[in-house]
Design a protein around this motif. Structure first.
Motif, PDB file in Angstrom:
ATOM      1  N   MET A 166       0.826  -1.215   0.000  1.00  0.00           N
ATOM      2  CA  MET A 166       0.000   0.000   0.000  1.00  0.00           C
ATOM      3  C   MET A 166       0.855   1.257   0.000  1.00  0.00           C
ATOM      4  N   GLY A 167       2.002   1.193   0.720  1.00  0.00           N
ATOM      5  CA  GLY A 167       2.845   2.382   0.807  1.00  0.00           C
ATOM      6  C   GLY A 167       3.277   2.904  -0.550  1.00  0.00           C
ATOM      7  N   LYS A 168       3.370   2.030  -1.511  1.00  0.00           N
ATOM      8  CA  LYS A 168       3.779   2.409  -2.870  1.00  0.00           C
ATOM      9  C   LYS A 168       2.810   3.415  -3.496  1.00  0.00           C
ATOM     10  N   TYR A 169       1.542   3.366  -3.053  1.00  0.00           N
ATOM     11  CA  TYR A 169       0.500   4.190  -3.678  1.00  0.00           C
ATOM     12  C   TYR A 169       0.060   5.359  -2.802  1.00  0.00           C
ATOM     13  N   GLN A 170       0.776   5.613  -1.703  1.00  0.00           N
ATOM     14  CA  GLN A 170       0.328   6.641  -0.772  1.00  0.00           C
ATOM     15  C   GLN A 170       0.285   8.031  -1.414  1.00  0.00           C
ATOM     16  N   ASP A 171       1.354   8.426  -2.077  1.00  0.00           N
ATOM     17  CA  ASP A 171       1.386   9.761  -2.688  1.00  0.00           C
ATOM     18  C   ASP A 171       0.313   9.901  -3.768  1.00  0.00           C
ATOM     19  N   LEU A 197      -3.139  10.057   6.407  1.00  0.00           N
ATOM     20  CA  LEU A 197      -2.130   9.807   5.372  1.00  0.00           C
ATOM     21  C   LEU A 197      -0.890  10.687   5.517  1.00  0.00           C
ATOM     22  N   LYS A 198      -0.856  11.554   6.526  1.00  0.00           N
ATOM     23  CA  LYS A 198       0.355  12.331   6.781  1.00  0.00           C
ATOM     24  C   LYS A 198       1.487  11.439   7.279  1.00  0.00           C
ATOM     25  N   ASP A 199       1.137  10.323   7.933  1.00  0.00           N
ATOM     26  CA  ASP A 199       2.136   9.361   8.407  1.00  0.00           C
ATOM     27  C   ASP A 199       2.374   8.302   7.337  1.00  0.00           C
ATOM     28  N   PRO A 200       3.555   7.702   7.316  1.00  0.00           N
ATOM     29  CA  PRO A 200       3.830   6.655   6.327  1.00  0.00           C
ATOM     30  C   PRO A 200       2.805   5.530   6.413  1.00  0.00           C
ATOM     31  N   LEU A 201       2.331   5.075   5.274  1.00  0.00           N
ATOM     32  CA  LEU A 201       1.306   4.047   5.191  1.00  0.00           C
ATOM     33  C   LEU A 201       1.966   2.673   5.196  1.00  0.00           C
ATOM     34  N   GLU A 202       1.619   1.860   6.200  1.00  0.00           N
ATOM     35  CA  GLU A 202       2.203   0.525   6.292  1.00  0.00           C
ATOM     36  C   GLU A 202       1.559  -0.400   5.268  1.00  0.00           C
ATOM     37  N   ASP A 203       2.338  -1.379   4.811  1.00  0.00           N
ATOM     38  CA  ASP A 203       1.783  -2.379   3.915  1.00  0.00           C
ATOM     39  C   ASP A 203       0.749  -3.221   4.661  1.00  0.00           C
ATOM     40  N   LEU A 204      -0.223  -3.734   3.927  1.00  0.00           N
ATOM     41  CA  LEU A 204      -1.379  -4.415   4.514  1.00  0.00           C
ATOM     42  C   LEU A 204      -1.195  -5.927   4.478  1.00  0.00           C
TER      43      LEU A 204
END
Length: 654
Positions: A166-171, A197-204
């Motif tokens: 998921m982190g790959k698509y945060q921006d 979403l201001k914090d880094p999104l961890e992978d699910l």
């Protein structure tokens, strides 16, 4: 002709419990919106989906407790949901179950597609796991170390699983939300997601090992694991209409909107759009988020033992009375408090008095004067402008899921029709006079318009009204634009009104009240159970006589801090001033009898104490949605009650 379509989904409800008010409210909202869009677009361009979510830890555990297999348990509870929606008159186009074979195939196809793209990987993770939510929580998400929903301490679990990047698509997601302001609505929930979403999104973590859980859809690329319940459930929105090649999917997915409660905001606003992006699929148009129904200021919860069963209320008061209460009482996006007393008050005041009496009066006069026959209207129809205003108000509000506002617009038309009759007094006029006929036939045509406007909200009542008015054409053949016409198009036809039965019989209730101390206590009958006396009802008990109430009765009075935005004098009144006030994210109109000590120019910016759950009352033709508190001493001096220090609007007075 427009090819516009409308596709609306509810969440699919988890079958670890039978339906309660929260489930019913979401589905009633969706049913109302679907009916409105059928009037606007035509029934063939609308698709309404609901269903049940049937995999995961909690289902397996619940089945064990009842001595059933997970499938048998899911079959039984899903059947209860379907029967409940049928008895509540809800009419989805499709009811999906996640244990169906087409859904399982769609989940596995989507998983394989994302896995092949490289966005799913195998790894090890340890974290705090809530079995009630069936998800891992970060320390930041916990409240005092507990699950914010179940208030239980999560269990630390460390195991090997499959993870979704998921982190790959945060921006990308942040950019999409910012460039599409109505992607998540109301705005407060959009802001909440952006804040998260201001914090880094961890992978699910998207799998569970079969050594721990068997009841799930096996991963297509590793049969030793089953799919995480959210990665399974969310796919229903595309599997139900037949992704990837189904005709319904191709036609309706471009117009998809989701309707959810705020407790499942994160999976729908973050997991789901990223899943769609990773699979190369277009996103849904809108995520519409509503608040909680609360009982005694706490979220309704099976685990806490505080639930309201919708069929109990519908059986007791009628399906449409129940629908009207939940649609009118909750401002979309905000929380609302449930009480049976408030439901009865709405039924008696709005449905029995305002609408029911108007309908009965008009039809009885037409029966008495014209043997029930309604012919072509002589001349221009009165109330045509008021009808156009109502149609536009209902349309604008309903498009935003602001159903409380939409119903208020309809009730403005009800009030205008009542005022029209009072002004013209047809019951005192000569039935043969053309003006008398014009007044009554105009009122009847306005009632027809009211019935059509009401159909999305109160379908059974609307159909009864139209039947009583002698309207034979089906509602699905009527378009909203037709209501904007200024004349009544009967042609050579003649309608005949039917025998009138009360639309909503008044509920007579007995409310226990205490007499002054020492005199004993007996229940006193009331016509309706107001939470507190309204300004028009007074509330005097007699000099030197103070009525005693219990702490439970006092808790029913919701006192809030409100900010005055605007104040204007009411023409023709020496005492009344109309206030526009803000309660957190909600605005209201309140009429206060304080013009003499506090002229209109002195109000702006003041913070006042408001009785926020007072039944709406009309004063000088203005619906007042609350009461401002002030104190009066023996000399008659009046002082407005205000907070001692600055505090935000909407704050509860305790």
């Amino acid at each position: 002709m427009s090819n516009e379509t409308f596709y609306l989904t509810t969440p699919i409800y988890y079958v670890n419990a039978t339906p309660h008010l929260g489930h019913a409210y979401t589905t009633i909202l969706a049913d109302t919106m679907a009916r409105f869009q059928k009037l606007r677009l035509g029934p063939e361009r609308v698709y309404f989906l609901t269903g049940t979510d049937e995999h995961g830890d909690k289902i397996a555990q619940a089945a064990t407790q009842t001595g059933e297999s997970p499938q048998a348990y899911a079959d039984r509870i899903s059947g209860i949901f379907q029967e409940t929606w049928r008895r509540l008159g809800l009419a989805p186009n499709q009811f999906i179950r996640t244990t169906s074979e087409p859904h399982k195939r769609a989940v596995q196809r989507l998983l394989q597609q994302i896995y092949d793209s490289g966005d799913i990987y195998f790894g090890e993770y340890g974290g705090q796991y809530c079995f009630g939510c069936e998800r891992f929580y970060t320390e930041k998400e916990l409240q005092d170390g507990r699950c914010p929903d179940h208030q239980t301490t999560p269990t630390f679990i460390k195991e090997q699983n499959y993870f979704f990047r998921m982190g790959k698509y945060q921006d990308w997601l942040i950019d999409h939300i910012r460039h599409h302001p109505d992607f998540i609505r109301p705005e407060r929930f959009r802001n909440e997601v952006l804040s998260f979403l201001k914090d880094p999104l961890e992978d699910l973590c998207i799998s569970r090992p079969r050594t721990r859980l068997e009841w799930g859809i096996p991963l297509p690329f590793d049969a030793q694991y089953v799919t995480y319940v959210w990665f399974d459930a969310l796919v229903n929105y595309i599997s139900a209409p037949g992704w990837p090649d189904g005709e319904v999917f191709q036609r309706f997915w471009p117009s998809a909107q989701h309707l959810i409660a705020k407790d499942i905001l994160k999976p729908h606003a973050i997991y789901w759009p990223i899943m769609l992006k990773a699979a190369g699929l277009p996103l849904y148009r809108h995520l519409n988020v509503h608040g909680y129904w609360k009982i005694e200021e706490a979220k309704m919860s099976k685990s806490r033992g505080s639930v309201v069963r919708p069929l109990d209320l519908a059986d007791k008061y009628g399906v449409d009375a129940f629908r009207y209460f939940v649609l009118r009482e909750m401002t979309f996006g905000l929380d609302a408090s449930f009480s049976e007393e408030a439901l009865v008050a709405r039924l008696n005041a709005d449905l029995a008095n305002d609408l029911g009496n108007l309908y009965s009066r008009v039809l009885k006069l037409i029966q008495r004067y014209y043997d029930g026959r309604i012919s072509e209207l002589p001349g221009e129809r009165g109330l045509a402008d008021a009808t156009r205003v109502a149609v536009m108000g209902v349309t604008a509000a309903t498009e935003r899921f602001a159903f409380s506002e939409a119903l208020a617009a309809i009730w403005n038309l009800v009030s205008a029709t009542n005022k029209y009759l009072v002004t013209n007094e047809p019951w005192k006029a000569d039935p043969e006079d053309a003006q008398t006929k014009a007044v009554l036939f105009s009122a009847a045509e306005t009632l027809r318009a009211i019935a059509i406007l009401l159909w999305p909200f109160l379908p059974q009542t609307a159909e009864r009204m139209l039947q009583g008015l002698g309207v034979s054409e089906p509602l699905t053949s009527i378009h909203f634009d037709e209501l904007l016409s200024s004349s009544w198009h009967l042609g050579s036809q003649e309608r005949r009104v039917q025998e009138v039965e009360p639309l909503f019989p008044r509920i007579e209730v007995t409310v226990p009240r205490l007499k002054p101390a020492g005199t004993g206590a007996k229940p006193l009958p009331q016509k309706s159970p107001p939470l507190v006396p309204s300004p028009s009802e007074g509330g005097e008990l007699g000099e030197g006589c103070i009525e005693q109430i219990t702490i439970e009765e006092f808790r029913r009075i919701d006192l809030r801090v409100a900010e005055v935005i605007e104040a204007v004098a009411i023409p023709g009144s020496k005492k009344l001033v109309k206030l526009r006030v803000r309660l957190q994210d909600e605005e209201r109109i309140v009429v206060a009898g304080l013009k003499e000590p506090y002229p209109p120019e002195s109000w702006a910016g003041k913070r006042v104490i408001l009785v926020a759950n007072l039944r709406p009352t009309k004063l000088m033709g203005i619906a007042s949605q609350g009461m401002v508190l002030a104190a009066e001493d023996e000399s008659g001096r009046i002082v407005l009650l205000t907070p001692e220090q600055p505090i935000s609007s909407g704050s509860k007075v305790r």
